[in-house]
Design a protein around this motif. Sequence first.
Motif, mmCIF file in Angstrom:
data_model
loop_
_atom_site.group_PDB
_atom_site.id
_atom_site.type_symbol
_atom_site.label_atom_id
_atom_site.label_comp_id
_atom_site.label_asym_id
_atom_site.label_seq_id
_atom_site.Cartn_x
_atom_site.Cartn_y
_atom_site.Cartn_z
ATOM 1 N N GLY A 47 82.322 11.973 18.301
ATOM 2 C CA GLY A 47 83.454 12.805 17.944
ATOM 3 C C GLY A 47 84.615 12.507 18.873
ATOM 4 N N TYR A 62 81.638 12.019 8.105
ATOM 5 C CA TYR A 62 82.250 13.164 8.792
ATOM 6 C C TYR A 62 82.223 14.395 7.896
ATOM 7 N N LYS A 85 82.552 18.584 13.023
ATOM 8 C CA LYS A 85 83.717 17.804 13.438
ATOM 9 C C LYS A 85 83.695 17.374 14.897
ATOM 10 N N HIS A 123 81.410 13.704 14.973
ATOM 11 C CA HIS A 123 81.886 12.534 14.237
ATOM 12 C C HIS A 123 83.401 12.608 14.149
ATOM 13 N N LEU A 150 86.738 12.851 12.386
ATOM 14 C CA LEU A 150 87.474 13.112 11.162
ATOM 15 C C LEU A 150 88.591 12.080 11.036
ATOM 16 N N GLY A 165 77.502 11.899 4.799
ATOM 17 C CA GLY A 165 78.508 12.951 4.874
ATOM 18 C C GLY A 165 78.803 13.461 3.473
#
Length: 377
Positions: free
Chosen positions: A266, A291, A296, A299, A301, A328
Amino acid sequence: MTLKRKRFFKYTAYTLGILLLLCGGILILFLNSAQFGKLPEGARLERIKQSPNYKNGSFENQSPTALMSSDKSLWQSTWEFLFNDVADLVPEIALPTEKTALASLPPAEDLLVWLGHSSLFLQLDGQRILVDPVLISASPVSFINKPFLGTDRFKPGDIPPIDLLLITHDHWDHLDYHSVVQLRERVKSVVCPLGVGAHLEHWGFHPDIIREVDWGEQFAVDKNITLTALPARHFSGRGLRSNQTLWTAYMLQSSFGNVFLSGDTGYDTHFKAIKQQFAQIDLAVIENGQYNEDWKYIHLLPQDLTKAIDDLQPTLFMTIHHSKFALGRHPWYEPLEKIADAAIAKKLPLLTPKIGDVLYLRDTTQTFTRWWEAAEK
């Protein structure tokens, strides 16, 4: 209650009890099968306990990191993940790919071939490097997380002898038991995060070829290549216990330049710190895809990906972790579409090779197309 009814209920309870015991036994056997690996113990665990990133019985990120970032209950999030319909989650046709003969590539050529998802074949200074090979299965059962049509072109038998196997963490979509077991006899050395060596030894890798690293460790792979393990913001685990092994990014310094491999991550301050440590980043290979707003912090965004690129300021970059599995809840092409549009708007140095394309690292004239658009609809 009549004697007959009592006997019926007794027999039913007895039968259900036997079935539950059988199901429980099958589950225990399944969770203890070889593919789940092995938790660190003994000297390996004692070394882990000395890591500044290991606290209160598990590894931690540099910043507090909740796996689930929404106010939804676990049941609601799970239900939505499993049953909410997502348009274009999986492509309807086979994706365009190339089946490059990896063993025939000139050994002295510095190059990269994306094998799908986060699997990479690299050649740097004559060294063949394989990263996170997931060439057979990304889950403990074969019918879950099946690859998109056309994306499973590369199998373990297509991989030539490997000088260095790099593993970023032990999740199923980065450490495929079936792939690494088949590759084992062709691997000269392995670098992996703390604890992951327990899985590999359990699967037959000789301990002498395995080097486990903590964030900040740096060493010479050979006379031309230096490797540094760097922080990522993620988590780990293959079974019921999480974060018993570390997750990591890597920097490979070679005569070509500095190649950054983000691993799964992330967004956090570590990107700016990496740029401060390595002023020049010639190629960044960064996760993009799988994602969700509900996770959030673990990973990137799409808007976080562009922030990471702004922090790293690489000469060139490409994205991975997309276009092979639907892990996802977004259209399969969305990660590429969004970063390609952002690259135009912000003049970012994006490369978009498709699976199997050869990226010649020293060729500054090489270009790639928006290959996914032909398969979007």
